[in-house]
Design a protein around this motif. Structure first.
Motif, PDB file in Angstrom:
ATOM      1  N   ASN A  73      29.838  56.609   1.291  1.00 16.98           N
ATOM      2  CA  ASN A  73      28.869  56.288   0.237  1.00 16.98           C
ATOM      3  C   ASN A  73      29.320  55.080  -0.578  1.00 16.98           C
ATOM      4  OD1 ASN A  73      27.256  58.473   0.994  1.00 16.98           O
ATOM      5  ND2 ASN A  73      28.240  59.866  -0.467  1.00 16.98           N
ATOM      6  N   ARG A  74      30.616  55.019  -0.847  1.00 14.66           N
ATOM      7  CA  ARG A  74      31.162  53.892  -1.604  1.00 14.66           C
ATOM      8  C   ARG A  74      30.986  52.586  -0.822  1.00 14.66           C
ATOM      9  NH1 ARG A  74      32.030  50.829  -5.842  1.00 14.66           N
ATOM     10  NH2 ARG A  74      34.189  50.138  -6.149  1.00 14.66           N
ATOM     11  N   VAL A  75      31.241  52.619   0.463  1.00 17.70           N
ATOM     12  CA  VAL A  75      31.076  51.418   1.285  1.00 17.70           C
ATOM     13  C   VAL A  75      29.611  50.985   1.313  1.00 17.70           C
ATOM     14  CG1 VAL A  75      31.262  50.491   3.622  1.00 17.70           C
ATOM     15  CG2 VAL A  75      33.099  51.902   2.703  1.00 17.70           C
ATOM     16  N   GLN A  76      28.721  51.948   1.424  1.00 19.15           N
ATOM     17  CA  GLN A  76      27.291  51.616   1.435  1.00 19.15           C
ATOM     18  C   GLN A  76      26.888  50.940   0.125  1.00 19.15           C
ATOM     19  OE1 GLN A  76      24.715  54.902   2.351  1.00 19.15           O
ATOM     20  NE2 GLN A  76      22.875  53.639   2.416  1.00 19.15           N
ATOM     21  N   ASP A  77      27.410  51.432  -0.998  1.00 20.55           N
ATOM     22  CA  ASP A  77      27.112  50.804  -2.291  1.00 20.55           C
ATOM     23  C   ASP A  77      27.631  49.369  -2.338  1.00 20.55           C
ATOM     24  OD1 ASP A  77      25.878  53.081  -3.219  1.00 20.55           O
ATOM     25  OD2 ASP A  77      27.639  53.820  -4.306  1.00 20.55           O
ATOM     26  N   LEU A  78      28.871  49.164  -1.896  1.00 20.75           N
ATOM     27  CA  LEU A  78      29.445  47.818  -1.923  1.00 20.75           C
ATOM     28  C   LEU A  78      28.651  46.868  -1.034  1.00 20.75           C
ATOM     29  CD1 LEU A  78      33.275  48.657  -1.742  1.00 20.75           C
ATOM     30  CD2 LEU A  78      32.012  47.801  -3.727  1.00 20.75           C
ATOM     31  N   CYS A  79      28.222  47.358   0.116  1.00 21.07           N
ATOM     32  CA  CYS A  79      27.458  46.509   1.028  1.00 21.07           C
ATOM     33  C   CYS A  79      26.072  46.195   0.469  1.00 21.07           C
ATOM     34  CB  CYS A  79      27.332  47.173   2.394  1.00 21.07           C
ATOM     35  SG  CYS A  79      28.892  47.255   3.311  1.00 21.07           S
ATOM     36  N   SER A  80      25.478  47.164  -0.225  1.00 28.46           N
ATOM     37  CA  SER A  80      24.147  46.934  -0.788  1.00 28.46           C
ATOM     38  C   SER A  80      24.203  45.895  -1.903  1.00 28.46           C
ATOM     39  CB  SER A  80      23.552  48.245  -1.317  1.00 28.46           C
ATOM     40  OG  SER A  80      24.304  48.741  -2.412  1.00 28.46           O
ATOM     41  N   PHE A  81      25.301  45.859  -2.670  1.00 23.27           N
ATOM     42  CA  PHE A  81      25.452  44.846  -3.712  1.00 23.27           C
ATOM     43  C   PHE A  81      25.466  43.446  -3.094  1.00 23.27           C
ATOM     44  CE2 PHE A  81      28.059  48.167  -6.208  1.00 23.27           C
ATOM     45  CZ  PHE A  81      26.891  48.739  -6.703  1.00 23.27           C
ATOM     46  N   GLY A 111      23.885  42.711  -0.355  1.00 25.05           N
ATOM     47  CA  GLY A 111      22.665  42.503   0.409  1.00 25.05           C
ATOM     48  C   GLY A 111      22.865  42.637   1.904  1.00 25.05           C
ATOM     49  N   TRP A 112      23.903  43.393   2.310  1.00 25.55           N
ATOM     50  CA  TRP A 112      24.242  43.488   3.734  1.00 25.55           C
ATOM     51  C   TRP A 112      23.722  44.784   4.364  1.00 25.55           C
ATOM     52  CZ3 TRP A 112      29.813  42.701   1.714  1.00 25.55           C
ATOM     53  CH2 TRP A 112      29.935  41.402   1.202  1.00 25.55           C
ATOM     54  N   THR A 113      22.851  45.489   3.646  1.00 25.50           N
ATOM     55  CA  THR A 113      22.309  46.737   4.193  1.00 25.50           C
ATOM     56  C   THR A 113      20.874  46.567   4.679  1.00 25.50           C
ATOM     57  OG1 THR A 113      21.673  47.419   1.950  1.00 25.50           O
ATOM     58  CG2 THR A 113      23.794  48.209   2.787  1.00 25.50           C
ATOM     59  N   ASP A 114      20.248  45.435   4.373  1.00 27.13           N
ATOM     60  CA  ASP A 114      18.862  45.190   4.802  1.00 27.13           C
ATOM     61  C   ASP A 114      18.880  44.624   6.217  1.00 27.13           C
ATOM     62  OD1 ASP A 114      18.029  45.980   2.282  1.00 27.13           O
ATOM     63  OD2 ASP A 114      18.167  43.943   1.489  1.00 27.13           O
ATOM     64  N   LEU A 115      19.290  45.477   7.158  1.00 27.59           N
ATOM     65  CA  LEU A 115      19.462  45.056   8.539  1.00 27.59           C
ATOM     66  C   LEU A 115      18.504  45.815   9.441  1.00 27.59           C
ATOM     67  CD1 LEU A 115      23.376  45.222   8.515  1.00 27.59           C
ATOM     68  CD2 LEU A 115      21.952  43.206   8.093  1.00 27.59           C
ATOM     69  N   SER A 116      18.336  45.311  10.641  1.00 25.39           N
ATOM     70  CA  SER A 116      17.412  45.956  11.575  1.00 25.39           C
ATOM     71  C   SER A 116      17.909  47.338  11.993  1.00 25.39           C
ATOM     72  CB  SER A 116      17.210  45.076  12.808  1.00 25.39           C
ATOM     73  OG  SER A 116      18.458  44.808  13.433  1.00 25.39           O
ATOM     74  N   SER A 117      19.212  47.531  12.006  1.00 20.29           N
ATOM     75  CA  SER A 117      19.786  48.843  12.327  1.00 20.29           C
ATOM     76  C   SER A 117      20.772  49.230  11.242  1.00 20.29           C
ATOM     77  CB  SER A 117      20.499  48.806  13.690  1.00 20.29           C
ATOM     78  OG  SER A 117      21.532  47.834  13.691  1.00 20.29           O
ATOM     79  N   THR A 118      20.826  50.518  10.938  1.00 22.57           N
ATOM     80  CA  THR A 118      21.705  51.012   9.877  1.00 22.57           C
ATOM     81  C   THR A 118      23.159  50.887  10.303  1.00 22.57           C
ATOM     82  OG1 THR A 118      20.015  52.597   9.202  1.00 22.57           O
ATOM     83  CG2 THR A 118      22.269  52.997   8.435  1.00 22.57           C
TER      84      THR A 118
END
Length: 216
Positions: free
Chosen positions: A8-16, A18-25
């Protein structure tokens, strides 16, 4: 943080970034374990022992398990210390080093990943050599699994993990955030090294000659 919290922490850091808006999760579990391995490799935080059972006239031994980072100490039996060396060093001392008769091994070095070379080859089978070393811990797998070091330094894993994704997708202004994450990971690893209290390298032992003083 446990394995789930780290993801969850990694997902938060990546979302900050803008690296989570990808074609695949992204596979955050895999990213966490990659970050975990990198931090453990950089700090040599996980230390343990391993044993070798000698085979007469055999130099090379493969140790099972995760990757070995460094070997600090090696004891033949219970009382004979062995010393770190290298193939190059032995060749410098004796061009015929490969043909030296088997005996009690006095030197060791990493020949290949997870392989230890004993020199000279042991003359007898069944003796035990004990190694004190650092290696990678097992990957985290269950959601409740915890890293092998204190929670104070767990963010180093998250920052390293986020960097693996950021290195692929960061562009423009996002590069500044990637550099920030790298700096934070490096800072936390340095703090861990200070906590461990050692210089992040295998112990090197030297024999110093004692020169008697001249009488006046």
């Amino acid at each position: 943080m446990n394995y789930t919290a780290l993801q969850n922490r990694v997902q938060d850091l990546c979302s900050f970034g803008g690296w989570t808006d990808l074609s695949s999760t992204p596979d955050y579990g895999d990213l966490v374990n990659r970050g975990y391995r990198q931090v453990c490799w950089n700090t040599q935080v996980y230390k343990t022992t391993a044993t070798i059972t000698t085979v007469a006239s055999q130099n090379l031994y493969t140790l099972s398990g995760t990757d070995i980072i460094a070997v600090y100490d090696s004891i033949y039996g219970t009382s004979l210390p062995m010393f770190p060396s290298s193939e190059l060093e032995q060749r410098r001392q004796d061009y015929l080093w490969m043909f030296r008769a088997a005996g009690s091994p006095r030197y060791y070095w990493m020949q290949n990943p997870n392989q230890i070379y004993l020199y000279p080859a042991p003359a007898t089978s069944g003796d035990t050599i004990t190694l004190y070393l650092s290696r990678l811990p097992a990957d985290l797998s269950s959601g409740s699994d915890l890293p092998v070091f204190p929670v104070t330094f767990h963010d180093a894993i998250a920052y390293r993990a986020a960097c693996f994704l950021g290195e692929r997708y960061a562009t423009g202004d996002e590069m500044a955030r990637l550099q920030l994450y790298m700096s934070e990971a490096t800072r936390l690893e340095a703090d861990m090294m200070n906590w461990l209290g050692f210089e992040n390298k295998p112990a090197e032992r030297y024999v110093q000659a004692v020169v008697p003083r001249r009488r006046r």
